[in-house]
Design a protein around this motif. Structure first.
Motif, PDB file in Angstrom:
ATOM      1  N   TYR A   1       3.947 -21.796   4.843  1.00  0.00           N
ATOM      2  CA  TYR A   1       4.083 -20.666   6.097  1.00  0.00           C
ATOM      3  C   TYR A   1       4.452 -19.448   5.770  1.00  0.00           C
ATOM      4  O   TYR A   1       4.625 -18.544   6.724  1.00  0.00           O
ATOM      5  CB  TYR A   1       5.019 -21.535   7.120  1.00  0.00           C
ATOM      6  N   LYS A   2       4.766 -18.835   4.636  1.00  0.00           N
ATOM      7  CA  LYS A   2       5.567 -17.693   4.265  1.00  0.00           C
ATOM      8  C   LYS A   2       4.889 -16.533   4.610  1.00  0.00           C
ATOM      9  O   LYS A   2       5.170 -15.655   5.487  1.00  0.00           O
ATOM     10  CB  LYS A   2       6.381 -17.760   2.854  1.00  0.00           C
ATOM     11  N   GLU A   3       3.520 -16.590   4.216  1.00  0.00           N
ATOM     12  CA  GLU A   3       2.680 -15.280   4.266  1.00  0.00           C
ATOM     13  C   GLU A   3       2.408 -15.296   5.915  1.00  0.00           C
ATOM     14  O   GLU A   3       2.330 -14.046   6.306  1.00  0.00           O
ATOM     15  CB  GLU A   3       1.377 -15.618   3.393  1.00  0.00           C
ATOM     16  N   PRO A   4       1.890 -16.291   6.353  1.00  0.00           N
ATOM     17  CA  PRO A   4       1.632 -16.222   7.808  1.00  0.00           C
ATOM     18  C   PRO A   4       2.861 -15.925   8.903  1.00  0.00           C
ATOM     19  O   PRO A   4       2.607 -15.022   9.668  1.00  0.00           O
ATOM     20  CB  PRO A   4       1.073 -17.716   8.287  1.00  0.00           C
ATOM     21  N   TYR A   5       3.980 -16.324   8.364  1.00  0.00           N
ATOM     22  CA  TYR A   5       5.167 -15.918   8.979  1.00  0.00           C
ATOM     23  C   TYR A   5       5.346 -14.353   8.839  1.00  0.00           C
ATOM     24  O   TYR A   5       5.837 -13.495   9.962  1.00  0.00           O
ATOM     25  CB  TYR A   5       6.440 -16.583   8.257  1.00  0.00           C
ATOM     26  N   ILE A   6       5.247 -13.572   7.600  1.00  0.00           N
ATOM     27  CA  ILE A   6       5.438 -12.263   7.547  1.00  0.00           C
ATOM     28  C   ILE A   6       4.498 -11.567   8.118  1.00  0.00           C
ATOM     29  O   ILE A   6       5.045 -10.654   8.769  1.00  0.00           O
ATOM     30  CB  ILE A   6       5.300 -11.954   6.129  1.00  0.00           C
ATOM     31  N   ASN A   7       3.344 -12.084   8.266  1.00  0.00           N
ATOM     32  CA  ASN A   7       2.150 -11.175   9.045  1.00  0.00           C
ATOM     33  C   ASN A   7       2.732 -11.272  10.716  1.00  0.00           C
ATOM     34  O   ASN A   7       2.596 -10.272  11.350  1.00  0.00           O
ATOM     35  CB  ASN A   7       1.047 -11.806   8.854  1.00  0.00           C
ATOM     36  N   ALA A   8       3.224 -12.631  11.084  1.00  0.00           N
ATOM     37  CA  ALA A   8       3.364 -12.571  12.495  1.00  0.00           C
ATOM     38  C   ALA A   8       4.735 -11.670  12.719  1.00  0.00           C
ATOM     39  O   ALA A   8       4.816 -11.196  13.839  1.00  0.00           O
ATOM     40  CB  ALA A   8       3.846 -14.132  12.855  1.00  0.00           C
ATOM     41  N   LEU A   9       5.656 -11.615  11.933  1.00  0.00           N
ATOM     42  CA  LEU A   9       7.094 -11.096  12.105  1.00  0.00           C
ATOM     43  C   LEU A   9       6.555  -9.425  12.292  1.00  0.00           C
ATOM     44  O   LEU A   9       7.248  -8.829  13.122  1.00  0.00           O
ATOM     45  CB  LEU A   9       7.859 -10.977  10.910  1.00  0.00           C
ATOM     46  N   ILE A  10       5.748  -8.981  11.450  1.00  0.00           N
ATOM     47  CA  ILE A  10       5.335  -7.467  11.432  1.00  0.00           C
ATOM     48  C   ILE A  10       4.581  -7.339  12.889  1.00  0.00           C
ATOM     49  O   ILE A  10       4.865  -6.135  13.425  1.00  0.00           O
ATOM     50  CB  ILE A  10       4.394  -7.259  10.358  1.00  0.00           C
ATOM     51  N   LYS A  11       3.710  -8.263  13.329  1.00  0.00           N
ATOM     52  CA  LYS A  11       3.039  -7.988  14.508  1.00  0.00           C
ATOM     53  C   LYS A  11       3.881  -8.256  15.835  1.00  0.00           C
ATOM     54  O   LYS A  11       3.963  -7.436  16.705  1.00  0.00           O
ATOM     55  CB  LYS A  11       1.957  -8.963  14.667  1.00  0.00           C
ATOM     56  N   GLU A  12       4.960  -9.188  15.625  1.00  0.00           N
ATOM     57  CA  GLU A  12       5.953  -9.208  16.723  1.00  0.00           C
ATOM     58  C   GLU A  12       6.770  -7.867  16.966  1.00  0.00           C
ATOM     59  O   GLU A  12       7.139  -7.499  17.962  1.00  0.00           O
ATOM     60  CB  GLU A  12       6.971 -10.223  16.312  1.00  0.00           C
ATOM     61  N   MET A  13       7.125  -7.175  15.811  1.00  0.00           N
ATOM     62  CA  MET A  13       7.566  -5.747  15.822  1.00  0.00           C
ATOM     63  C   MET A  13       7.118  -4.896  16.773  1.00  0.00           C
ATOM     64  O   MET A  13       7.502  -4.174  17.485  1.00  0.00           O
ATOM     65  CB  MET A  13       7.990  -5.137  14.269  1.00  0.00           C
ATOM     66  N   GLU A  14       5.391  -5.035  16.652  1.00  0.00           N
ATOM     67  CA  GLU A  14       4.751  -3.978  17.517  1.00  0.00           C
ATOM     68  C   GLU A  14       4.734  -4.633  18.893  1.00  0.00           C
ATOM     69  O   GLU A  14       4.945  -3.498  19.812  1.00  0.00           O
ATOM     70  CB  GLU A  14       3.602  -3.929  16.985  1.00  0.00           C
ATOM     71  N   LEU A  15       4.773  -5.734  19.019  1.00  0.00           N
ATOM     72  CA  LEU A  15       4.537  -6.274  20.530  1.00  0.00           C
ATOM     73  C   LEU A  15       5.699  -6.186  21.266  1.00  0.00           C
ATOM     74  O   LEU A  15       6.062  -6.265  22.475  1.00  0.00           O
ATOM     75  CB  LEU A  15       4.367  -7.794  20.300  1.00  0.00           C
ATOM     76  N   ARG A  16       7.043  -6.454  20.471  1.00  0.00           N
ATOM     77  CA  ARG A  16       8.200  -6.557  21.416  1.00  0.00           C
ATOM     78  C   ARG A  16       9.075  -5.079  21.010  1.00  0.00           C
ATOM     79  O   ARG A  16      10.359  -5.202  21.614  1.00  0.00           O
ATOM     80  CB  ARG A  16       9.011  -7.676  20.932  1.00  0.00           C
ATOM     81  N   LYS A  17       8.680  -4.202  20.447  1.00  0.00           N
ATOM     82  CA  LYS A  17       9.848  -3.087  20.007  1.00  0.00           C
ATOM     83  C   LYS A  17      10.439  -2.540  21.311  1.00  0.00           C
ATOM     84  O   LYS A  17      11.412  -1.866  21.304  1.00  0.00           O
ATOM     85  CB  LYS A  17       9.037  -2.045  19.128  1.00  0.00           C
TER      86      LYS A  17
ATOM     87  N   LEU B   1      12.974 -14.636   0.164  1.00  0.00           N
ATOM     88  CA  LEU B   1      11.887 -13.692  -0.005  1.00  0.00           C
ATOM     89  C   LEU B   1      11.878 -12.775  -0.857  1.00  0.00           C
ATOM     90  O   LEU B   1      12.942 -12.841  -1.666  1.00  0.00           O
ATOM     91  CB  LEU B   1      12.176 -12.730   1.303  1.00  0.00           C
ATOM     92  N   ASP B   2      10.572 -12.426  -1.373  1.00  0.00           N
ATOM     93  CA  ASP B   2      10.465 -11.659  -2.663  1.00  0.00           C
ATOM     94  C   ASP B   2      10.401 -10.266  -2.413  1.00  0.00           C
ATOM     95  O   ASP B   2      10.475  -9.641  -1.328  1.00  0.00           O
ATOM     96  CB  ASP B   2       9.547 -12.317  -3.595  1.00  0.00           C
ATOM     97  N   GLU B   3      10.152  -9.559  -3.480  1.00  0.00           N
ATOM     98  CA  GLU B   3       9.919  -8.033  -3.434  1.00  0.00           C
ATOM     99  C   GLU B   3       8.781  -7.782  -2.422  1.00  0.00           C
ATOM    100  O   GLU B   3       8.872  -6.727  -1.615  1.00  0.00           O
ATOM    101  CB  GLU B   3       9.610  -7.413  -4.854  1.00  0.00           C
ATOM    102  N   LYS B   4       7.893  -8.334  -2.658  1.00  0.00           N
ATOM    103  CA  LYS B   4       6.391  -8.042  -1.910  1.00  0.00           C
ATOM    104  C   LYS B   4       6.811  -8.039  -0.272  1.00  0.00           C
ATOM    105  O   LYS B   4       6.487  -7.413   0.512  1.00  0.00           O
ATOM    106  CB  LYS B   4       5.242  -8.720  -2.219  1.00  0.00           C
ATOM    107  N   ASP B   5       7.589  -9.128  -0.036  1.00  0.00           N
ATOM    108  CA  ASP B   5       7.932  -9.467   1.389  1.00  0.00           C
ATOM    109  C   ASP B   5       8.709  -8.424   1.881  1.00  0.00           C
ATOM    110  O   ASP B   5       8.568  -8.122   3.063  1.00  0.00           O
ATOM    111  CB  ASP B   5       8.571 -10.758   1.488  1.00  0.00           C
ATOM    112  N   PHE B   6       9.855  -8.049   1.329  1.00  0.00           N
ATOM    113  CA  PHE B   6      10.627  -6.984   1.665  1.00  0.00           C
ATOM    114  C   PHE B   6      10.235  -5.661   1.928  1.00  0.00           C
ATOM    115  O   PHE B   6      10.172  -4.874   2.993  1.00  0.00           O
ATOM    116  CB  PHE B   6      11.895  -6.750   0.570  1.00  0.00           C
TER     117      PHE B   6
END
Length: 404
Positions: free
Chosen positions: A57-73, A94-99
């Motif tokens: 789930y890590k990659e879908p989670y990262i993508n959702a996290l970034i989209k949540e920033m836009e939706l809820r900022k 998390l790894d370097e790419k994730d950060f």
């Protein structure tokens, strides 16, 4: 290092523009950002925080996290971020790419303060030389490590992944790479734990010379593996007398070592209080991102579902699955009492009157008086503060001051 990273990232140009306007930004109120990273290599025996061992789930989670920033900022209005806290779970999964993706999105979507506190929670066994080195490519300036104990039998019981040597080495590596704002967590009150063993843990923690330490009594949370052992009669909680002795020893030893007891479970050298956690206790706004994360803006609370699939699906569809609670006057007063009395700063009568009115101020003063008479609460000028003896019975004192 941080400045080089800012220059290299396109999304961080906003931060450079902010620096040019810092004199204007100073007057803007500050807020916190909490990012819940739900992944763990394995579950600890006592943990009731939402986490998941399925790294698919890590990659879908990262993508959702970034989209949540836009939706809820907009939840925290236009307030600049003063703190960012990566909690979990185990954020050091998390790894370097994730950060890289996460920080680029943060600086694209939010205003940020010039002197931010940016904390990463980490497991000691993740903090190998290569990993600590890569953290210096990002703006982390604080690390909080779940050490819990330096005794191998405790670590095995708690189902921790690290050992004593890894914990000590992790602290040394952080210092070597310039991360000196370090906090470690300890747990006390384990079944069969002795006073001697607890004192040895404290001596080792003090030898590490970290500026911040959090210590929590073991809690048998329903639904955890530890709770199931309790139900099955396989573990027995320690008695109250020993619990009090452990807590008293904790307070005394850390005071002798120069730590300030600034919150019931938190101790720090001067200048090293956790800014992010202090924002919870002082009523500042914060936005929580990720599954199970909570948010607060002074008017209501919101929280995300404790499910990765439900969280990800809601974000991907543009309709986050969020629950909320509007906070009426009495609920806000109760929150103010609970959070404020936990700290060395206590609660102010003037603030109570300003925020909640004369009626609740009079109620608070009336309810507090018996505890003042017993020496459990101290009235210092305008402030109500727990005395040292009051700290041991703080739950009862807070309960008496709450509006019901």
């Amino acid at each position: 290092m941080f400045e080089n990273y800012v220059v290299q990232q396109q999304g961080f140009l906003k931060f450079k523009l902010y620096l040019l306007c810092k004199d204007i930004i100073v007057s803007i109120q500050m807020a916190g950002l909490y990012i819940h990273v739900p992944f763990c290599a394995k579950r600890c025996l006592y943990c009731d925080f939402f986490s998941n061992t399925e790294m698919k789930y890590k990659e879908p989670y990262i993508n959702a996290l970034i989209k949540e920033m836009e939706l809820r900022k907009g939840y925290i209005g236009n307030e600049a971020l003063e703190t960012i806290y990566f909690g979990g779970g185990t954020p050091s999964q998390l790894d370097e790419k994730d950060f890289g993706k996460i920080f680029e999105a943060i600086y694209r979507h939010f205003d940020v303060a010039e002197q931010m506190e940016i904390t990463l929670e980490a497991n000691p066994d993740d903090m190998k030389r290569e990993y600590v080195s890569l953290l210096r490519n990002y703006p982390f300036n604080r690390v909080s490590m779940g050490v819990q104990s330096f005794h191998p039998e405790d670590l095995r019981f708690l189902n921790r992944r690290h050992d004593r040597e890894q914990a000590i080495k992790a602290v040394e590596l952080c210092k070597e790479y310039g991360i000196t704002n370090i906090s470690i967590d300890l747990i006390y009150g384990l079944p069969n734990q002795t006073q001697q063993a607890w004192e040895e843990n404290l001596r080792q923690a003090i030898r590490l010379d970290v500026p911040h330490l959090s210590a929590y009594h073991l809690i048998y949370e329903e639904g955890t593996a530890l709770y199931k052992l309790l139900e099955a009669g396989k573990v027995t909680p320690i008695n109250e007398e020993l619990s009090v002795s452990f807590f008293s020893t904790l307070i005394d030893r850390l005071a002798e070592a120069g730590y300030l007891h600034y919150e019931i479970s938190n101790f720090a050298r001067p200048g090293f209080f956790s800014k992010h956690n202090s924002s919870y206790w002082t009523g500042k706004k914060y936005l929580g991102l990720g599954p199970s994360a909570h948010s607060y803006n002074g008017i209501d609370r919101e929280w995300n579902p404790s499910s990765l699939p439900i969280y990800i699906d809601g974000i991907e569809n543009g309709h986050p699955t969020i629950e909320s609670e509007d906070l009426d006057l009495c609920t806000r007063y109760n929150d103010f009492i609970i959070t404020g009395l936990r700290t060395m700063w206590g609660v102010s009568f003037a603030d109570i009157q300003t925020k909640f009115g004369r009626k609740l101020l009079s109620y608070c003063q009336k309810q507090a008086q018996p505890h003042i008479n017993q020496g459990l609460l101290l009235q210092t000028g305008d402030k109500l503060i727990l005395s040292k003896s009051g700290i041991f019975v703080s739950d009862g004192i807070m309960s008496d001051l709450l509006w019901v």
